[in-house]
Write an enzyme that holds these catalytic residues in place. Structure first.
Site, short mmCIF file in Angstrom:
data_model
loop_
_atom_site.label_atom_id
_atom_site.label_comp_id
_atom_site.label_asym_id
_atom_site.label_seq_id
_atom_site.Cartn_x
_atom_site.Cartn_y
_atom_site.Cartn_z
N ALA A 78 -0.92 -10.38 1.21
CA ALA A 78 -1.18 -9.07 1.82
C ALA A 78 -0.85 -7.98 0.81
O ALA A 78 -0.08 -8.21 -0.13
CB ALA A 78 -0.33 -8.89 3.08
N ALA A 79 -1.45 -6.81 1.00
CA ALA A 79 -1.17 -5.66 0.15
C ALA A 79 -0.77 -4.48 1.02
O ALA A 79 -1.37 -4.24 2.07
CB ALA A 79 -2.39 -5.30 -0.69
N ALA A 80 0.26 -3.77 0.60
CA ALA A 80 0.71 -2.59 1.32
C ALA A 80 0.47 -1.36 0.44
O ALA A 80 -0.08 -1.47 -0.65
CB ALA A 80 2.19 -2.74 1.68
N SER A 81 0.92 -0.19 0.91
CA SER A 81 0.64 1.04 0.18
C SER A 81 1.45 1.13 -1.11
O SER A 81 0.99 1.75 -2.08
CB SER A 81 0.94 2.25 1.06
N ILE A 82 2.64 0.53 -1.14
CA ILE A 82 3.46 0.65 -2.34
C ILE A 82 3.84 -0.71 -2.92
O ILE A 82 4.62 -0.78 -3.87
CB ILE A 82 4.74 1.47 -2.07
N GLY A 83 3.27 -1.78 -2.39
CA GLY A 83 3.59 -3.10 -2.91
C GLY A 83 2.69 -4.16 -2.32
O GLY A 83 1.84 -3.87 -1.48
N GLN A 84 2.86 -5.40 -2.78
CA GLN A 84 2.09 -6.50 -2.24
C GLN A 84 3.03 -7.65 -1.87
O GLN A 84 4.15 -7.74 -2.37
CB GLN A 84 1.01 -6.96 -3.22
N LYS A 99 8.05 -9.04 -0.67
CA LYS A 99 7.29 -7.81 -0.91
C LYS A 99 7.74 -7.22 -2.24
O LYS A 99 8.92 -6.91 -2.43
CB LYS A 99 7.51 -6.81 0.23
N ASP A 227 4.83 3.10 11.22
CA ASP A 227 3.55 2.67 10.65
C ASP A 227 2.81 1.82 11.67
O ASP A 227 3.19 0.68 11.93
CB ASP A 227 3.79 1.87 9.36
#
Length: 390
Positions: A78-84, A99, A227
């Site tokens: 998965a990928a988030a806004s500031i990391g994966q 993460k 979020d």
């Protein structure tokens, strides 16, 4: 060129996309240039190159980091806004989610926010108060880049929800966590937006839990994971539990703010125009100089938003909530004289997410009794706190 630049900015651009795409989905029409840019940025974010990934692991967990794990998957899940996020297995055989923060994200926040203002300012609606939204985004992002703080938020929420069998918050692994790497128990389940074809009873149950969680966070914990990304809420059908992940956007609200906001919702539920306008003025939603046309739109939109909490069986499939609210958006944007109170940027994002997930699930749920139950508890606590401080 604009989309490419924002994609390369990763954190700030993606976080703004989350902020606006959920909270203001009907403020910014699908055909608008800003909406098109936001959607493309969310879809086309670049992954961390392998050499950067390995460097982050070595810098944070040491050159011998692989010896601390039984296995590590280098392809992110998965990928988030500031990391994966990467799957790994601990030495004692437990599956974990790691993460890993994008290099340089924390250091680039100020410049990225300035760039966003430059790129998006000319195409953002005037009444959106983009500069205020970006100021709130900057504060939120700086907090989110500290994974040690996220670990604390995760443990606090785990403590609050630990005895509720309907929810599960992952355990944190401190020895595999740093300021830029967060390792937690790997939880499985189906993102709630993928549950829309389940039987009606199950869809109702999921939506009811989402609303219950939102009310408990605001009215009981005064601590909210803000979020509303549907992938942060995973329904484990086998064990009949909602798995909750990603507490980077967790916000703590003052008790007085929570009580004032609860009164605002209560006025909306009871369609008390005078009380609604009074509290709106006290909280800073209004200046007292707005036109009657704006006030009418403000009240109408609030009443629509309060409907789920006024009903013993609210049908989100037929309510047309977002469509009806959007009828007032143009008037509100044209006549708004002040931005909303800053805590509301995050709060409204979560509340909108709870409503939108219920609409996606076509749920029919009773929220009235639940709202008044948690409101009564909050009111009692508010006055007890005031009396103890007087």
């Amino acid at each position: 060129r604009l989309t490419l630049a924002l994609c390369r900015m990763r954190g700030a651009a993606l976080k703004l996309g989350q902020l606006l795409s959920i909270q203001d989905e009907h403020v910014i029409p699908k055909e608008s240039p800003l909406r098109q840019v936001i959607d493309r940025v969310r879809e086309e974010a670049e992954q961390m190159p392998a050499d950067q990934l390995l460097r982050m692991m070595e810098e944070n967990l040491g050159e011998n980091w692989r010896s601390k794990l039984s296995s590590f998957d280098e392809i992110p899940i998965a990928a988030a806004s500031i990391g994966q996020v990467h799957r790994a297995v601990t030495l004692d055989g437990r599956e974990v989610a790691m993460k890993i923060q994008y290099p340089g994200v924390a250091d680039s926040i100020d410049s990225d926010i300035s760039s966003l203002n430059f790129f998006l300012g000319p195409i953002a609606p005037r009444g959106l108060f983009l500069s205020t939204a970006l100021a709130e985004l900057k504060v939120a992002m700086k907090a989110e880049t500290d994974y040690k703080e996220e670990a604390k938020h995760t443990e606090r929420m785990r403590g609050f929800l630990g005895e509720d069998p309907e929810f599960h918050v992952p355990r944190v692994f401190p020895h595999l966590s740093t300021e830029k790497i967060l390792t937690t128990e790997l939880l499985r389940g189906v993102a709630i937006d993928k549950c829309s074809e389940l039987p009606q009873e199950e869809r109702n149950k999921i939506a009811h839990r989402m609303m219950k969680l939102t009310l408990r966070e605001l009215f009981e914990f005064n601590l909210m994971q803000t979020d509303p990304n549907w992938s942060n809420f995973l329904y484990d059908r086998e064990h009949d539990v909602m798995n909750l992940i990603d507490f980077g956007a967790t916000q703590e609200y003052p008790l007085k703010f929570c009580y004032q906001y609860a009164l605002l919702v209560k006025a909306s539920v009871e369609k008390d125009r005078e009380k609604l306008l009074q509290i709106s003025l006290e909280m800073g939603f209004l200046t007292g100089k707005e036109s009657k046309e704006f006030l009418d739109a403000h009240v109408a939109a609030a009443f629509i938003t309060g409907e789920p909490f006024a009903s013993n069986e609210y049908d989100f499939a037929t309510c047309r909530m977002t469509e009806r609210n959007s009828m007032h958006i143009a008037t509100m944007l044209a006549g708004r004289l002040t931005p909303p109170p800053r805590p509301c940027y995050t709060l409204h994002r979560k509340l909108s997410g709870a409503f939108l997930s219920s609409i996606k699930l076509r749920a029919k749920i009773s929220c009235r009794d639940m709202f008044y139950e948690y409101f009564s508890r909050l009111e009692k606590r508010f006055f007890e706190n005031n009396n103890s401080n007087s």
